[in-house]
Design an enzyme around this catalytic site. Structure first.
Site, PDB file in Angstrom:
ATOM      1  N   LYS A 190       0.858  -1.191   0.000  1.00  0.00           N
ATOM      2  CA  LYS A 190       0.000   0.000   0.000  1.00  0.00           C
ATOM      3  C   LYS A 190       0.881   1.223   0.000  1.00  0.00           C
ATOM      4  O   LYS A 190       1.808   1.335   0.795  1.00  0.00           O
ATOM      5  CB  LYS A 190      -0.882  -0.004   1.270  1.00  0.00           C
ATOM      6  CG  LYS A 190      -1.852   1.177   1.319  1.00  0.00           C
ATOM      7  CD  LYS A 190      -3.118   0.889   0.570  1.00  0.00           C
ATOM      8  CE  LYS A 190      -3.910   2.112   0.211  1.00  0.00           C
ATOM      9  NZ  LYS A 190      -3.440   2.820  -1.023  1.00  0.00           N
TER      10      LYS A 190
ATOM     11  N   LYS B  19       5.351   1.688  -3.066  1.00  0.00           N
ATOM     12  CA  LYS B  19       5.292   3.044  -3.636  1.00  0.00           C
ATOM     13  C   LYS B  19       5.561   2.952  -5.123  1.00  0.00           C
ATOM     14  O   LYS B  19       6.208   2.016  -5.585  1.00  0.00           O
ATOM     15  CB  LYS B  19       6.365   3.922  -2.989  1.00  0.00           C
ATOM     16  CG  LYS B  19       6.096   5.395  -3.101  1.00  0.00           C
ATOM     17  CD  LYS B  19       5.168   5.859  -2.004  1.00  0.00           C
ATOM     18  CE  LYS B  19       4.740   7.297  -2.183  1.00  0.00           C
ATOM     19  NZ  LYS B  19       4.024   7.794  -0.990  1.00  0.00           N
TER      20      LYS B  19
ATOM     21  N   ASP C  36       0.003  10.725  -4.532  1.00  0.00           N
ATOM     22  CA  ASP C  36       1.130  11.377  -3.849  1.00  0.00           C
ATOM     23  C   ASP C  36       1.376  12.656  -4.671  1.00  0.00           C
ATOM     24  O   ASP C  36       0.437  13.135  -5.332  1.00  0.00           O
ATOM     25  CB  ASP C  36       2.359  10.446  -3.825  1.00  0.00           C
ATOM     26  CG  ASP C  36       3.451  10.923  -2.864  1.00  0.00           C
ATOM     27  OD1 ASP C  36       3.353  10.659  -1.661  1.00  0.00           O
ATOM     28  OD2 ASP C  36       4.405  11.601  -3.317  1.00  0.00           O
TER      29      ASP C  36
ATOM     30  N   THR D 125      -4.557  13.446   5.082  1.00  0.00           N
ATOM     31  CA  THR D 125      -3.140  13.598   5.449  1.00  0.00           C
ATOM     32  C   THR D 125      -2.929  14.888   6.231  1.00  0.00           C
ATOM     33  O   THR D 125      -2.289  14.901   7.290  1.00  0.00           O
ATOM     34  CB  THR D 125      -2.243  13.553   4.204  1.00  0.00           C
ATOM     35  OG1 THR D 125      -2.590  12.406   3.435  1.00  0.00           O
ATOM     36  CG2 THR D 125      -0.784  13.485   4.596  1.00  0.00           C
TER      37      THR D 125
ATOM     38  N   ASN E  17      -2.299  19.068  -1.926  1.00  0.00           N
ATOM     39  CA  ASN E  17      -3.301  18.376  -1.127  1.00  0.00           C
ATOM     40  C   ASN E  17      -2.989  18.420   0.374  1.00  0.00           C
ATOM     41  O   ASN E  17      -3.851  18.789   1.185  1.00  0.00           O
ATOM     42  CB  ASN E  17      -3.429  16.921  -1.602  1.00  0.00           C
ATOM     43  CG  ASN E  17      -4.305  16.102  -0.693  1.00  0.00           C
ATOM     44  OD1 ASN E  17      -3.812  15.443   0.216  1.00  0.00           O
ATOM     45  ND2 ASN E  17      -5.609  16.168  -0.894  1.00  0.00           N
TER      46      ASN E  17
HETATM   47  P1  NDP Z   1       0.686  17.774  -4.334  1.00  0.00           P
HETATM   48  O1  NDP Z   1       1.187  17.426  -5.671  1.00  0.00           O
HETATM   49  O2  NDP Z   1      -0.759  17.967  -4.111  1.00  0.00           O
HETATM   50  O3  NDP Z   1       1.409  19.098  -3.809  1.00  0.00           O
HETATM   51  C1  NDP Z   1       2.782  19.171  -3.707  1.00  0.00           C
HETATM   52  C2  NDP Z   1       3.174  20.575  -3.242  1.00  0.00           C
HETATM   53  O4  NDP Z   1       4.557  20.572  -2.897  1.00  0.00           O
HETATM   54  C3  NDP Z   1       3.000  21.616  -4.320  1.00  0.00           C
HETATM   55  O5  NDP Z   1       2.754  22.864  -3.734  1.00  0.00           O
HETATM   56  C4  NDP Z   1       4.366  21.598  -5.004  1.00  0.00           C
HETATM   57  O6  NDP Z   1       4.708  22.783  -5.663  1.00  0.00           O
HETATM   58  C5  NDP Z   1       5.285  21.381  -3.825  1.00  0.00           C
HETATM   59  N1  NDP Z   1       6.471  20.644  -4.292  1.00  0.00           N
HETATM   60  C6  NDP Z   1       6.489  19.419  -4.857  1.00  0.00           C
HETATM   61  N2  NDP Z   1       7.741  19.065  -5.216  1.00  0.00           N
HETATM   62  C7  NDP Z   1       8.500  20.089  -4.877  1.00  0.00           C
HETATM   63  C8  NDP Z   1       9.894  20.332  -4.989  1.00  0.00           C
HETATM   64  N3  NDP Z   1      10.730  19.412  -5.528  1.00  0.00           N
HETATM   65  N4  NDP Z   1      10.350  21.507  -4.511  1.00  0.00           N
HETATM   66  C9  NDP Z   1       9.505  22.424  -3.959  1.00  0.00           C
HETATM   67  N5  NDP Z   1       8.177  22.245  -3.818  1.00  0.00           N
HETATM   68  C10 NDP Z   1       7.693  21.107  -4.277  1.00  0.00           C
HETATM   69  O7  NDP Z   1       1.278  16.648  -3.372  1.00  0.00           O
HETATM   70  P2  NDP Z   1       0.814  16.243  -1.895  1.00  0.00           P
HETATM   71  O8  NDP Z   1       0.312  17.429  -1.165  1.00  0.00           O
HETATM   72  O9  NDP Z   1      -0.028  15.034  -1.989  1.00  0.00           O
HETATM   73  O10 NDP Z   1       2.206  15.768  -1.256  1.00  0.00           O
HETATM   74  C11 NDP Z   1       3.045  16.641  -0.507  1.00  0.00           C
HETATM   75  C12 NDP Z   1       3.963  15.808   0.383  1.00  0.00           C
HETATM   76  O11 NDP Z   1       3.165  15.021   1.279  1.00  0.00           O
HETATM   77  C13 NDP Z   1       4.859  14.803  -0.342  1.00  0.00           C
HETATM   78  O12 NDP Z   1       6.076  14.689   0.370  1.00  0.00           O
HETATM   79  C14 NDP Z   1       4.086  13.501  -0.215  1.00  0.00           C
HETATM   80  O13 NDP Z   1       4.930  12.372  -0.309  1.00  0.00           O
HETATM   81  C15 NDP Z   1       3.538  13.656   1.187  1.00  0.00           C
HETATM   82  N6  NDP Z   1       2.377  12.833   1.536  1.00  0.00           N
HETATM   83  C16 NDP Z   1       1.248  12.870   0.782  1.00  0.00           C
HETATM   84  C17 NDP Z   1       0.147  12.108   1.150  1.00  0.00           C
HETATM   85  C18 NDP Z   1      -1.142  12.178   0.415  1.00  0.00           C
HETATM   86  O14 NDP Z   1      -2.103  11.560   0.875  1.00  0.00           O
HETATM   87  N7  NDP Z   1      -1.261  12.905  -0.677  1.00  0.00           N
HETATM   88  C19 NDP Z   1       0.216  11.194   2.303  1.00  0.00           C
HETATM   89  C20 NDP Z   1       1.421  11.296   3.074  1.00  0.00           C
HETATM   90  C21 NDP Z   1       2.451  12.074   2.668  1.00  0.00           C
HETATM   91  P3  NDP Z   1       4.726  22.821  -7.278  1.00  0.00           P
HETATM   92  O15 NDP Z   1       3.298  22.836  -7.692  1.00  0.00           O
HETATM   93  O16 NDP Z   1       5.476  24.061  -7.593  1.00  0.00           O
HETATM   94  O17 NDP Z   1       5.457  21.580  -7.713  1.00  0.00           O
HETATM   95  O1  2IT Z   2       2.983   8.871   1.528  1.00  0.00           O
HETATM   96  C1  2IT Z   2       1.831   8.402   1.705  1.00  0.00           C
HETATM   97  O2  2IT Z   2       1.519   7.846   2.751  1.00  0.00           O
HETATM   98  C2  2IT Z   2       0.850   8.577   0.631  1.00  0.00           C
HETATM   99  N1  2IT Z   2       1.158   9.176  -0.387  1.00  0.00           N
HETATM  100  C3  2IT Z   2      -0.531   7.977   0.769  1.00  0.00           C
HETATM  101  C4  2IT Z   2      -0.507   6.525   0.448  1.00  0.00           C
HETATM  102  C5  2IT Z   2      -1.866   5.859   0.382  1.00  0.00           C
HETATM  103  O3  2IT Z   2      -1.869   4.687  -0.014  1.00  0.00           O
HETATM  104  O4  2IT Z   2      -2.883   6.464   0.699  1.00  0.00           O
END
Ligand code: NDP
Ligand code: 2IT
Length: 449
Positions: free
Chosen positions: A94, A130, A170, A214, A245
């Site tokens: 997962k 992943k 992600d 999250t 997100n």
């Molecule tokens: P999104 O794609 O929705 O948003 C990502 C955000 O982070 C955007 O604002 C983006 O800016 C910025 N960003 C991404 N890459 C970079 C980079 N290399 N340098 C600077 N800014 C960056 O992703 P999520 O919100 O889903 O994910 C954000 C983080 O949370 C990640 O680390 C992800 O692994 C983690 N996460 C997500 C989960 C989920 O359920 N979605 C669960 C647990 C963890 P820009 O638009 O300019 O790229």
């Molecule tokens: O980093 C994470 O935990 C996620 N991007 C969510 C994974 C999931 O299966 O909901």
């Protein structure tokens, strides 16, 4: 910079380096966990005898594939797709899919490795995996995104299933992309197997609260850490990086709990709004119109946009990095502490470098590492799987309550485990050890596989 490790663990780490050359993020994630496992090997000699750590560092299966697609002008592009099925001791693999140009095997392996322990901490029956691609969704039309998702799934479908491997979103993968991938999976398999992906739309098997989970979960985790300090979010000045997100729903929950978020960002720069971020505006710009965060200041005259700046220089009491890996270095961590930051909750995966983590731990601020703090997303994915399995759908209130309870339990488990292993208040030790022991015990029970 690295901390000293138990000799046996150091030699396991050297093996990981040799076997996985050039994968810096993966090395970093492994080192951070191994550094905390010395006392576990002392307490559980069977983990050493059965070579649990050596086995846990090696993914069960790694799939790499070609993803060809055509843009709107008919030009052909080729990307690389990945799915790392890391560990299935506790349940089907997962974990999310990341679409970002920086993706390569080392990123997917670091995320998959973290996911094993994170998923264990949720207490739910999910293994770790992943995937993703080096595809860059920025500037692509909706049709281009759809064609890419369809091509990606045309290979991925053979490896996934509701009892084998369940991907989700992600970075760069949200509800829209999950919808296109689900449609293609259904078409290729002729099966309506809702539990094969999570983060689905509410019309076709998605769960309420998954979108928010999250960010809400990370905020609940910080709330628990603040409670330990006999404190709360009420009146706290907060900074949240990112505007995707996780960032959006972190800002929402902090605001509901009485905090004030004054800044958020994207990869080009940050906005600062002393009156508190107008979240409806951010949602409209990012979720609906898919624009850049700098456009915020067009609608809020008193707010400022800083191009390319460092968001961690903004004084705050609570910092919640919610963008990407290694976004807080040692210098940033020192700046945060110097400016009065008392709590850091990681919405992102591995957003703090090892130097930064050391600064937070030495300063004895409340530091919630990603594998504990951001586990609410995947936990709610597991709740989505539960609803799919029973063809049921729960209310928002009920699902959010489940999420809040899960985060409370994760916090308590990490807190108590840290105490038990002689590192009170150190959530890094607590999260790594609690997650590891659960997986390790299951691996011992399953024999040598
Ligand atoms: P999104 O794609 O929705 O948003 C990502 C955000 O982070 C955007 O604002 C983006 O800016 C910025 N960003 C991404 N890459 C970079 C980079 N290399 N340098 C600077 N800014 C960056 O992703 P999520 O919100 O889903 O994910 C954000 C983080 O949370 C990640 O680390 C992800 O692994 C983690 N996460 C997500 C989960 C989920 O359920 N979605 C669960 C647990 C963890 P820009 O638009 O300019 O790229
Ligand atoms: O980093 C994470 O935990 C996620 N991007 C969510 C994974 C999931 O299966 O909901």
């Amino acid at each position: 910079m690295s901390n000293k490790m138990d000799e046996r663990l150091e030699s396991m780490y050297q093996d990981v380096l040799r076997r996985n050359p050039g994968e810096a993020e993966f090395h970093q994630a492994v080192r951070e966990v191994l550094e905390t496992l010395g006392p576990v090997l002392a307490k559980y000699p069977e983990f050493r005898e059965r070579k649990i750590i050596e086995r846990i560092c090696e993914p069960e299966r790694q799939i790499i594939f070609r993803v060809p697609w055509q843009d709107d002008r008919g030009e052909v592009h080729v990307n690389r797709g990945f799915r790392v099925q890391y560990n299935s001791s506790l349940g089907p693999y997962k974990g999310g899919l990341r679409f970002h140009p920086s993706v390569y095997l080392g990123i997917i392996k670091f995320l998959g490795f973290e996911q094993i322990f994170k998923n264990a901490l949720t207490g739910l029956p999910i293994g770790g995996g992943k995937g993703g691609s080096d595809f860059d969704p920025k500037g692509k039309s909706d049709n281009e995104i759809m064609r890419f998702c369809q091509s990606f799934m045309t290979e991925l479908w053979r490896y996934i299933g509701d009892t084998t491997d369940v991907p989700a979103g992600d970075i760069g993968v949200g509800g829209r992309e999950i919808g296109y991938m689900y449609g293609q999976f259904k078409r290729l398999t002729s099966r309506y197997e809702a539990g094969v992906l999570t983060g689905k739309g509410l019309d076709y098997g998605g769960s309420l609260v998954r979108t928010e989970a999250t960010g809400y979960g990370a905020t609940f985790f910080v709330e628990e850490m603040l409670k330990v300090r006999k404190d709360s979010f009420d009146g706290k000045r907060c900074v949240v990086s990112g505007s995707g997100n996780v960032a959006i729903y972190t800002i929402e929950k902090i605001t509901q709990l009485g905090g004030r978020v004054v800044a958020c960002s994207d990869s080009n720069g940050y906005i600062i709004d002393e009156k508190g971020i107008d979240l409806d505006l951010v949602k409209q710009l990012k979720e609906v119109e898919r624009r850049r965060i700098k456009d915020y200041v067009e609608y809020r005259g008193h707010a400022r946009y800083v191009s390319g700046g460092n968001i961690w220089e903004i004084p705050c009491q609570v910092a919640m990095p919610s963008a990407t890996q290694n976004e807080i270095n040692g210098h940033d961590a020192k700046t945060l502490v110097k400016n009065g930051c008392i709590a850091v909750g990681e919405g992102a995966n591995m957003p703090t470098t090892p130097e930064g983590i050391k600064v937070f731990l030495d300063a004895k601020i409340s530091y919630g590492p990603g594998k504990a703090a951001n586990a609410g997303g995947v936990a709610t994915s597991a709740l989505e799987m539960q609803q799919n399995a029973t063809r049921d759908s729960w209310t928002f209130e009920y699902t959010e309550k489940r999420l809040a309870n899960i985060m409370k339990n994760i916090h308590q488990n990490c807190y108590e485990t840290a105490e038990e292993f002689g590192a009170p208040g150190n959530y890094v030790v607590g999260a790594n050890i609690a997650g590891f022991i659960k997986v390790a015990k299951a691996m011992v029970a399953h024999g040598l596989i």
